[in-house]
Design an enzyme around this catalytic site. Structure first.
Site, PDB file in Angstrom:
ATOM      1  CG  ASP A 297      -0.347   9.044  74.612  1.00 46.09           C
ATOM      2  OD1 ASP A 297      -0.647   7.903  74.198  1.00 46.09           O
ATOM      3  OD2 ASP A 297      -0.971  10.063  74.252  1.00 46.09           O
TER       4      ASP A 297
ATOM      5  CG  ASP B 277      -1.051  12.635  71.940  1.00 42.67           C
ATOM      6  OD1 ASP B 277      -1.158  11.675  71.150  1.00 42.67           O
ATOM      7  OD2 ASP B 277      -1.350  12.576  73.138  1.00 42.67           O
TER       8      ASP B 277
ATOM      9  CG  ASP C  68      -5.010  12.805  71.654  1.00 45.07           C
ATOM     10  OD1 ASP C  68      -3.862  12.372  71.516  1.00 45.07           O
ATOM     11  OD2 ASP C  68      -5.883  12.211  72.301  1.00 45.07           O
TER      12      ASP C  68
END
Ligand code: RIB
Ligand code: CA
Length: 319
Positions: free
Chosen positions: A9, A14, A246
Protein backbone atom coordinates in the site's frame (compact mmCIF):
# COMPACT_ATOMS: atom_id res chain seq x y z
CA UNK A 1 16.75 -18.22 -7.48
CA UNK A 2 14.01 -17.36 -4.95
CA UNK A 3 10.98 -15.66 -6.51
CA UNK A 4 8.81 -13.06 -4.75
CA UNK A 5 5.66 -11.05 -5.29
CA UNK A 6 5.26 -8.01 -3.05
CA UNK A 7 1.79 -6.65 -2.22
CA UNK A 8 2.02 -3.06 -1.02
CA UNK A 9 0.00 0.00 0.00
CA UNK A 10 3.10 2.04 -0.81
CA UNK A 11 3.69 4.57 1.89
CA UNK A 12 7.14 5.73 2.93
CA UNK A 13 8.21 2.60 4.79
CA UNK A 14 6.87 0.40 1.96
CA UNK A 15 9.01 2.39 -0.50
CA UNK A 16 12.14 1.72 1.56
CA UNK A 17 11.17 -1.95 1.80
CA UNK A 18 10.81 -2.06 -2.01
CA UNK A 19 14.27 -0.50 -2.46
CA UNK A 20 15.67 -3.28 -0.23
CA UNK A 21 13.98 -6.09 -2.14
CA UNK A 22 14.70 -4.66 -5.60
CA UNK A 23 18.38 -4.13 -4.72
CA UNK A 24 18.91 -7.79 -3.80
CA UNK A 25 20.47 -9.54 -6.81
CA UNK A 26 20.10 -12.96 -5.16
CA UNK A 27 16.31 -12.92 -5.61
CA UNK A 28 13.78 -12.22 -8.36
CA UNK A 29 10.83 -9.92 -7.65
CA UNK A 30 8.29 -11.08 -10.24
CA UNK A 31 5.89 -8.19 -9.72
CA UNK A 32 4.35 -5.71 -7.33
CA UNK A 33 0.63 -5.66 -6.57
CA UNK A 34 -0.84 -2.54 -5.02
CA UNK A 35 -3.70 -2.07 -2.60
CA UNK A 36 -5.41 0.80 -0.74
CA UNK A 37 -4.03 1.42 2.74
CA UNK A 38 -1.67 4.19 3.82
CA UNK A 39 -3.08 6.16 0.90
CA UNK A 40 -5.71 5.51 -1.79
CA UNK A 41 -5.02 2.85 -4.43
CA UNK A 42 -4.12 5.41 -7.11
CA UNK A 43 -1.51 7.04 -4.86
CA UNK A 44 -0.17 3.68 -3.67
CA UNK A 45 0.28 2.59 -7.29
CA UNK A 46 2.00 5.88 -8.18
CA UNK A 47 4.34 5.45 -5.20
CA UNK A 48 5.13 1.85 -6.15
CA UNK A 49 6.11 3.00 -9.66
CA UNK A 50 8.26 5.79 -8.17
CA UNK A 51 9.99 3.23 -5.94
CA UNK A 52 10.75 1.05 -8.99
CA UNK A 53 12.25 4.07 -10.78
CA UNK A 54 14.48 4.95 -7.83
CA UNK A 55 15.49 1.29 -7.61
CA UNK A 56 16.33 1.39 -11.34
CA UNK A 57 14.06 -1.59 -11.97
CA UNK A 58 11.15 -1.94 -14.42
CA UNK A 59 8.92 -4.76 -13.19
CA UNK A 60 5.15 -5.12 -13.63
CA UNK A 61 3.00 -3.22 -11.12
CA UNK A 62 -0.61 -4.45 -10.94
CA UNK A 63 -3.20 -2.23 -9.22
CA UNK A 64 -5.63 -4.08 -6.98
CA UNK A 65 -8.42 -3.32 -4.55
CA UNK A 66 -9.29 0.25 -3.66
CA UNK A 67 -11.36 -0.61 -0.58
CA UNK A 68 -11.74 -3.29 2.10
CA UNK A 69 -14.14 -6.26 1.95
CA UNK A 70 -16.63 -5.08 4.57
CA UNK A 71 -15.61 -2.09 6.73
CA UNK A 72 -15.15 1.53 5.59
CA UNK A 73 -11.74 2.48 4.17
CA UNK A 74 -9.23 4.05 6.59
CA UNK A 75 -5.85 5.56 5.68
CA UNK A 76 -2.63 6.71 7.36
CA UNK A 77 -1.79 10.05 5.72
CA UNK A 78 -1.22 11.42 9.24
CA UNK A 79 1.83 9.17 9.35
CA UNK A 80 3.09 9.19 5.75
CA UNK A 81 1.92 12.58 4.46
CA UNK A 82 -0.92 13.19 2.00
CA UNK A 83 1.00 11.70 -0.95
CA UNK A 84 2.24 8.79 1.15
CA UNK A 85 5.88 9.72 0.55
CA UNK A 86 6.37 12.44 3.14
CA UNK A 87 4.96 15.21 0.86
CA UNK A 88 8.58 15.63 -0.23
CA UNK A 89 7.69 16.78 -3.74
CA UNK A 90 8.77 13.56 -5.47
CA UNK A 91 7.87 13.91 -9.17
CA UNK A 92 5.36 11.63 -10.91
CA UNK A 93 6.84 8.43 -12.35
CA UNK A 94 7.34 7.79 -16.09
CA UNK A 95 6.68 4.06 -15.62
CA UNK A 96 3.06 2.94 -16.11
CA UNK A 97 1.02 0.34 -14.20
CA UNK A 98 -0.36 -2.78 -15.87
CA UNK A 99 -4.05 -2.97 -16.80
CA UNK A 100 -4.49 -6.47 -15.36
CA UNK A 101 -6.03 -6.47 -11.86
CA UNK A 102 -3.77 -7.47 -8.97
CA UNK A 103 -6.04 -10.34 -7.92
CA UNK A 104 -5.79 -11.90 -11.40
CA UNK A 105 -2.06 -11.18 -11.54
CA UNK A 106 -1.47 -12.94 -8.21
CA UNK A 107 -3.35 -16.02 -9.46
CA UNK A 108 -1.62 -16.05 -12.87
CA UNK A 109 1.91 -15.54 -11.50
CA UNK A 110 1.54 -18.16 -8.76
CA UNK A 111 0.21 -20.68 -11.28
CA UNK A 112 3.02 -19.90 -13.78
CA UNK A 113 5.95 -20.07 -11.32
CA UNK A 114 6.96 -22.70 -8.76
CA UNK A 115 7.77 -21.87 -5.13
CA UNK A 116 6.63 -18.24 -5.22
CA UNK A 117 6.94 -16.42 -1.90
CA UNK A 118 4.58 -13.55 -1.12
CA UNK A 119 5.49 -10.54 1.01
CA UNK A 120 2.54 -8.42 2.16
CA UNK A 121 3.14 -4.86 3.32
CA UNK A 122 -0.43 -3.53 3.49
CA UNK A 123 -4.03 -4.61 4.05
CA UNK A 124 -4.67 -8.18 2.87
CA UNK A 125 -7.63 -7.50 0.58
CA UNK A 126 -5.96 -8.53 -2.72
CA UNK A 127 -4.56 -11.72 -1.20
CA UNK A 128 -7.84 -12.70 0.47
CA UNK A 129 -9.77 -12.28 -2.79
CA UNK A 130 -7.18 -14.30 -4.73
CA UNK A 131 -7.56 -17.05 -2.11
CA UNK A 132 -11.33 -16.99 -2.50
CA UNK A 133 -11.16 -16.90 -6.31
CA UNK A 134 -8.49 -19.61 -6.85
CA UNK A 135 -7.75 -21.47 -3.60
CA UNK A 136 -6.00 -24.39 -5.32
CA UNK A 137 -3.55 -21.98 -6.98
CA UNK A 138 -2.90 -19.90 -3.86
CA UNK A 139 -2.22 -23.14 -1.92
CA UNK A 140 0.93 -23.44 -4.12
CA UNK A 141 2.46 -20.41 -2.42
CA UNK A 142 5.65 -21.47 -0.63
CA UNK A 143 5.28 -18.89 2.15
CA UNK A 144 3.63 -15.60 3.06
CA UNK A 145 5.64 -13.09 5.06
CA UNK A 146 3.13 -10.57 6.40
CA UNK A 147 3.87 -7.23 8.02
CA UNK A 148 0.87 -7.09 10.29
CA UNK A 149 -0.54 -7.53 13.75
CA UNK A 150 0.78 -6.59 17.15
CA UNK A 151 0.89 -7.75 20.70
CA UNK A 152 -1.05 -5.76 23.28
CA UNK A 153 0.40 -2.35 23.99
CA UNK A 154 2.30 -2.04 20.74
CA UNK A 155 -0.59 -1.51 18.38
CA UNK A 156 -0.68 1.91 16.78
CA UNK A 157 -4.11 2.47 15.28
CA UNK A 158 -6.09 1.40 18.32
CA UNK A 159 -4.87 0.01 21.62
CA UNK A 160 -5.08 -3.51 20.23
CA UNK A 161 -5.04 -3.43 16.42
CA UNK A 162 -2.22 -2.69 13.97
CA UNK A 163 -3.08 -0.72 10.79
CA UNK A 164 -2.67 -3.39 8.07
CA UNK A 165 -4.98 -5.78 9.90
CA UNK A 166 -7.42 -3.11 11.13
CA UNK A 167 -7.76 -1.71 7.60
CA UNK A 168 -9.39 -5.00 6.51
CA UNK A 169 -9.89 -7.48 9.39
CA UNK A 170 -12.13 -9.78 7.35
CA UNK A 171 -9.45 -10.13 4.66
CA UNK A 172 -6.82 -10.78 7.32
CA UNK A 173 -8.98 -13.53 8.85
CA UNK A 174 -9.22 -15.27 5.46
CA UNK A 175 -5.45 -15.07 4.93
CA UNK A 176 -4.43 -16.13 8.45
CA UNK A 177 -6.76 -19.15 8.34
CA UNK A 178 -5.96 -20.16 4.75
CA UNK A 179 -3.25 -22.70 5.58
CA UNK A 180 -0.21 -21.53 3.59
CA UNK A 181 2.87 -21.18 5.88
CA UNK A 182 2.61 -17.66 7.25
CA UNK A 183 5.32 -15.65 9.01
CA UNK A 184 3.89 -12.68 10.89
CA UNK A 185 6.14 -9.66 11.45
CA UNK A 186 4.18 -7.63 13.99
CA UNK A 187 4.61 -3.93 14.65
CA UNK A 188 6.81 -4.45 17.71
CA UNK A 189 9.63 -5.90 15.57
CA UNK A 190 10.38 -2.43 14.16
CA UNK A 191 10.16 -0.99 17.69
CA UNK A 192 13.19 -2.95 18.94
CA UNK A 193 11.19 -6.18 19.16
CA UNK A 194 11.05 -7.94 22.50
CA UNK A 195 13.80 -5.69 23.84
CA UNK A 196 16.56 -8.27 23.81
CA UNK A 197 20.18 -7.25 23.20
CA UNK A 198 20.87 -6.71 19.51
CA UNK A 199 17.23 -6.25 18.46
CA UNK A 200 17.53 -2.45 18.12
CA UNK A 201 15.70 -1.88 14.84
CA UNK A 202 14.69 1.75 15.39
CA UNK A 203 17.04 3.89 13.28
CA UNK A 204 18.62 6.50 15.57
CA UNK A 205 20.35 9.75 14.71
CA UNK A 206 23.70 8.04 14.01
CA UNK A 207 22.01 5.54 11.69
CA UNK A 208 20.37 8.39 9.78
CA UNK A 209 23.71 10.22 9.51
CA UNK A 210 25.31 7.03 8.12
CA UNK A 211 22.61 6.90 5.45
CA UNK A 212 23.04 10.60 4.69
CA UNK A 213 26.79 10.05 4.27
CA UNK A 214 26.11 7.49 1.52
CA UNK A 215 24.99 10.48 -0.53
CA UNK A 216 23.26 8.80 -3.46
CA UNK A 217 19.91 9.49 -5.18
CA UNK A 218 18.47 6.52 -3.29
CA UNK A 219 19.80 7.55 0.13
CA UNK A 220 18.49 11.06 -0.47
CA UNK A 221 15.10 9.59 -1.52
CA UNK A 222 14.96 7.52 1.68
CA UNK A 223 15.61 10.52 3.91
CA UNK A 224 13.20 12.80 2.02
CA UNK A 225 10.24 10.40 2.10
CA UNK A 226 10.85 9.58 5.77
CA UNK A 227 10.21 13.17 6.88
CA UNK A 228 6.61 12.49 7.97
CA UNK A 229 7.61 9.31 9.80
CA UNK A 230 10.34 11.23 11.63
CA UNK A 231 7.87 13.97 12.62
CA UNK A 232 5.36 11.32 13.79
CA UNK A 233 8.08 9.60 15.85
CA UNK A 234 9.13 12.89 17.45
CA UNK A 235 5.52 13.70 18.46
CA UNK A 236 4.99 10.17 19.79
CA UNK A 237 8.36 9.58 21.48
CA UNK A 238 9.95 13.06 21.86
CA UNK A 239 13.25 12.13 20.21
CA UNK A 240 14.81 11.38 16.79
CA UNK A 241 13.99 7.91 15.54
CA UNK A 242 12.70 6.07 12.48
CA UNK A 243 10.71 2.87 12.85
CA UNK A 244 10.31 0.91 9.61
CA UNK A 245 7.79 -1.96 9.85
CA UNK A 246 7.72 -2.96 6.16
CA UNK A 247 11.53 -3.04 5.80
CA UNK A 248 11.55 -5.38 8.82
CA UNK A 249 9.17 -7.71 6.96
CA UNK A 250 11.38 -7.66 3.85
CA UNK A 251 14.45 -8.36 6.00
CA UNK A 252 12.65 -11.34 7.60
CA UNK A 253 11.60 -12.68 4.19
CA UNK A 254 14.95 -12.22 2.42
CA UNK A 255 17.28 -12.90 5.38
CA UNK A 256 15.62 -15.27 7.87
CA UNK A 257 19.12 -15.67 9.39
CA UNK A 258 18.59 -12.20 10.89
CA UNK A 259 15.67 -13.43 13.02
CA UNK A 260 16.78 -13.43 16.69
CA UNK A 261 13.59 -14.97 18.04
CA UNK A 262 10.35 -16.39 16.65
CA UNK A 263 7.67 -18.74 17.95
CA UNK A 264 4.68 -20.60 16.57
CA UNK A 265 1.19 -19.81 17.75
CA UNK A 266 -2.43 -19.92 16.86
CA UNK A 267 -3.41 -16.45 15.62
CA UNK A 268 -7.00 -15.46 14.98
CA UNK A 269 -8.24 -12.06 13.84
CA UNK A 270 -11.10 -10.44 15.70
CA UNK A 271 -13.86 -9.42 13.26
CA UNK A 272 -16.47 -8.82 15.95
CA UNK A 273 -16.52 -5.12 15.13
CA UNK A 274 -16.28 -4.16 18.78
CA UNK A 275 -13.40 -2.41 20.58
CA UNK A 276 -11.03 -5.26 19.67
CA UNK A 277 -11.93 -5.18 15.95
CA UNK A 278 -8.81 -6.16 13.95
CA UNK A 279 -6.86 -7.48 16.93
CA UNK A 280 -4.55 -10.41 16.18
CA UNK A 281 -5.37 -12.73 19.06
CA UNK A 282 -2.32 -14.88 19.81
CA UNK A 283 -2.74 -18.23 21.58
CA UNK A 284 0.49 -19.99 22.52
CA UNK A 285 -0.92 -22.09 25.31
CA UNK A 286 -1.83 -25.15 23.27
CA UNK A 287 -5.18 -26.51 24.30
CA UNK A 288 -7.89 -24.31 25.70
CA UNK A 289 -10.28 -24.51 28.63
CA UNK A 290 -12.86 -25.82 26.15
CA UNK A 291 -11.82 -29.45 25.74
CA UNK A 292 -13.17 -29.81 22.23
CA UNK A 293 -11.22 -26.83 20.82
CA UNK A 294 -8.30 -27.99 18.67
CA UNK A 295 -5.08 -25.96 18.94
CA UNK A 296 -3.66 -25.22 15.46
CA UNK A 297 -0.33 -23.39 15.29
CA UNK A 298 -1.04 -21.55 12.01
CA UNK A 299 1.53 -18.77 12.25
CA UNK A 300 5.21 -18.21 13.01
CA UNK A 301 5.54 -14.90 14.85
CA UNK A 302 8.84 -13.01 14.75
CA UNK A 303 9.53 -11.14 17.97
CA UNK A 304 13.13 -9.97 17.51
CA UNK A 305 15.27 -9.09 14.47
CA UNK A 306 19.02 -8.45 14.37
CA UNK A 307 19.16 -4.63 14.34
CA UNK A 308 22.69 -4.29 12.98
CA UNK A 309 22.06 -6.71 10.13
CA UNK A 310 18.75 -5.01 9.37
CA UNK A 311 20.32 -1.55 9.21
CA UNK A 312 23.14 -2.86 6.98
CA UNK A 313 20.53 -4.21 4.54
CA UNK A 314 18.99 -0.73 4.33
CA UNK A 315 22.39 0.93 3.80
CA UNK A 316 23.30 -1.58 1.06
CA UNK A 317 19.95 -0.94 -0.65
CA UNK A 318 20.58 2.79 -1.01
CA UNK A 319 24.32 2.69 -1.71
O1 RIB B 1 1.27 -0.53 10.95
C1 RIB B 1 2.31 -0.41 10.01
C2 RIB B 1 1.87 -0.79 8.64
O2 RIB B 1 0.80 0.05 8.20
C3 RIB B 1 2.99 -0.59 7.58
O3 RIB B 1 2.83 -1.51 6.55
C4 RIB B 1 2.70 0.79 7.08
O4 RIB B 1 3.21 1.00 5.76
C5 RIB B 1 1.20 0.78 7.06
O5 RIB B 1 0.78 0.10 5.87
CA1 CA C 1 2.65 -0.71 4.26
Amino acid sequence: MRKFIIDTDTGSDDAIALLMALADKEIEVLALTTVFGNVCLKQATRNALISCEFAGVNIPVYPGMDRPLVRERIEAIHVHGSDGLGDAGILDPKLKAQSKHAVSALIDLISEHDDVELITLGPLTNVALAMRKAPEVLKCLKKITCMGGAQLGYAAETEVAEFNILADPEAAKIVFEFGVPLVMVPLEVCLNGDGREGAETILNENDLMSIQAIDTLKSDFLLKISSSLLKFHEIYYGDVGLELPDPCAVAVALRPDLILHAYTANVSVDISGSLSYGQTVVNTKGGTVLEDQIYVANVTIVSALDGRGFKSMIEEAVR
